[in-house]
Design a protein around this motif. Sequence first.
Motif, mmCIF file in Angstrom:
data_model
loop_
_atom_site.group_PDB
_atom_site.id
_atom_site.type_symbol
_atom_site.label_atom_id
_atom_site.label_comp_id
_atom_site.label_asym_id
_atom_site.label_seq_id
_atom_site.Cartn_x
_atom_site.Cartn_y
_atom_site.Cartn_z
ATOM 1 N N ILE A 73 0.861 -1.282 -0.149
ATOM 2 C CA ILE A 73 0.030 0.084 0.153
ATOM 3 C C ILE A 73 0.880 1.518 0.147
ATOM 4 N N SER A 74 1.971 1.160 0.765
ATOM 5 C CA SER A 74 2.765 2.184 0.668
ATOM 6 C C SER A 74 4.158 1.892 1.247
ATOM 7 N N PHE A 118 -5.391 2.696 3.591
ATOM 8 C CA PHE A 118 -5.245 1.698 4.552
ATOM 9 C C PHE A 118 -6.602 0.984 5.001
ATOM 10 N N GLN A 119 -7.487 1.608 5.282
ATOM 11 C CA GLN A 119 -8.759 1.184 5.566
ATOM 12 C C GLN A 119 -9.591 0.511 4.665
ATOM 13 N N LYS A 120 -9.321 0.760 3.431
ATOM 14 C CA LYS A 120 -9.975 0.285 2.292
ATOM 15 C C LYS A 120 -9.584 -1.126 1.946
ATOM 16 N N TYR A 121 -8.236 -1.494 2.558
ATOM 17 C CA TYR A 121 -7.624 -2.951 2.412
ATOM 18 C C TYR A 121 -7.740 -3.611 3.759
ATOM 19 N N GLY A 122 -8.581 -3.337 4.783
ATOM 20 C CA GLY A 122 -8.795 -3.852 5.757
ATOM 21 C C GLY A 122 -7.850 -3.567 7.095
ATOM 22 N N PHE A 123 -7.207 -2.498 6.916
ATOM 23 C CA PHE A 123 -6.522 -2.115 8.148
ATOM 24 C C PHE A 123 -7.254 -1.194 9.128
ATOM 25 N N LYS A 124 -6.907 -1.051 10.393
ATOM 26 C CA LYS A 124 -7.749 -0.389 11.357
ATOM 27 C C LYS A 124 -6.314 0.747 11.817
ATOM 28 N N ILE A 125 -7.055 1.643 12.454
ATOM 29 C CA ILE A 125 -5.843 2.986 12.676
ATOM 30 C C ILE A 125 -6.200 3.001 14.321
ATOM 31 N N PHE A 126 -5.042 3.019 15.038
ATOM 32 C CA PHE A 126 -4.825 3.210 16.446
ATOM 33 C C PHE A 126 -3.445 3.920 16.523
#
Length: 324
Positions: A73-74, A118-126
Amino acid sequence: MSIMSDWVLLGLIAALVVLLLLTIFGFVVYSGLFTEVVVSAGSPPVGNITLAYKFRVGPYGESGQLFTDGCSISSKLCSIGVYYDNPHTVPPEKCRFAIGRILSEGDTKPSEEQIKRFQKYGFKIFSFPAPSHVVMATFPFTTPLSIHLAVNRVHPALDTYIKERKLCAHPRIEIYKEDRIYFVCPLARQGDFYVPEMKELERKSRAAAAEAEDAQTDITGADTMSETSSISIEATTDSRDTSVATSILLPFPASRGREEADNRSEHSYSESGASGSSFEELDLEVTGDGEGAPGLLPDVGYTGNQEVTDKWTKEPIAAERGEE
């Protein structure tokens, strides 16, 4: 002539093999084979961070695919891995970890575009706060082989350092930044480094352990009461038999024997406290012999010890403190 050409050919092959071995050896050395691992405690190398992560339960070997997902992704962002369980004591299928990319560090805020990508590919933010004090070590990150060398050399050094000083340092955090791998183990507020999924699992685990302990206490208590009741019946029977035998053998009238029996009955009620003490002493002796219901207690103690060893010197309420 042909013999000389054969020798020349063998010499060239031998030279190529030597060069190949020297190249491989140089590659391994460059990857950090002989790098000295220095473990220390102090201020962390990073501040507060915001990360995009994926949480998994399973063998730590599966973390490689999650690292690849984040890099795809990056590729410009730093990678991070958070490992919550000790793989030497916890079965591989029960190990818990979070893998992702660091979106921002310090006072810098991540862009909305990065978060949505990132959320588009199932990642969560914390977000993780800046730890105040940590146990840490570094290792060169020059080739992919550096990762394998670091895992096999740094983690044992961290284990030894923490064990010798009896520290509570967890979880294990790996940060891949430029040409270095930073291994960080927070010494305080460990719950702040638990992602929401991990906190939920810890909450369920504590609830299940509390229910099991209550059930074990109920069973042990019921067995103890049953055993005490049986001892009381036997003691009462022996007391009555002794009373009858005494009234027969001693040269006193039957009326005197009845009076003494009545007095004994009165004393048994008024001295119930003393009688209870004798039963408690008997229970302690039974426990020491390992017979009866109290024999269940060692199992309870073993369960508690097992829970401590399953994690990297983890306090049972670390996640709960973090939530508060």
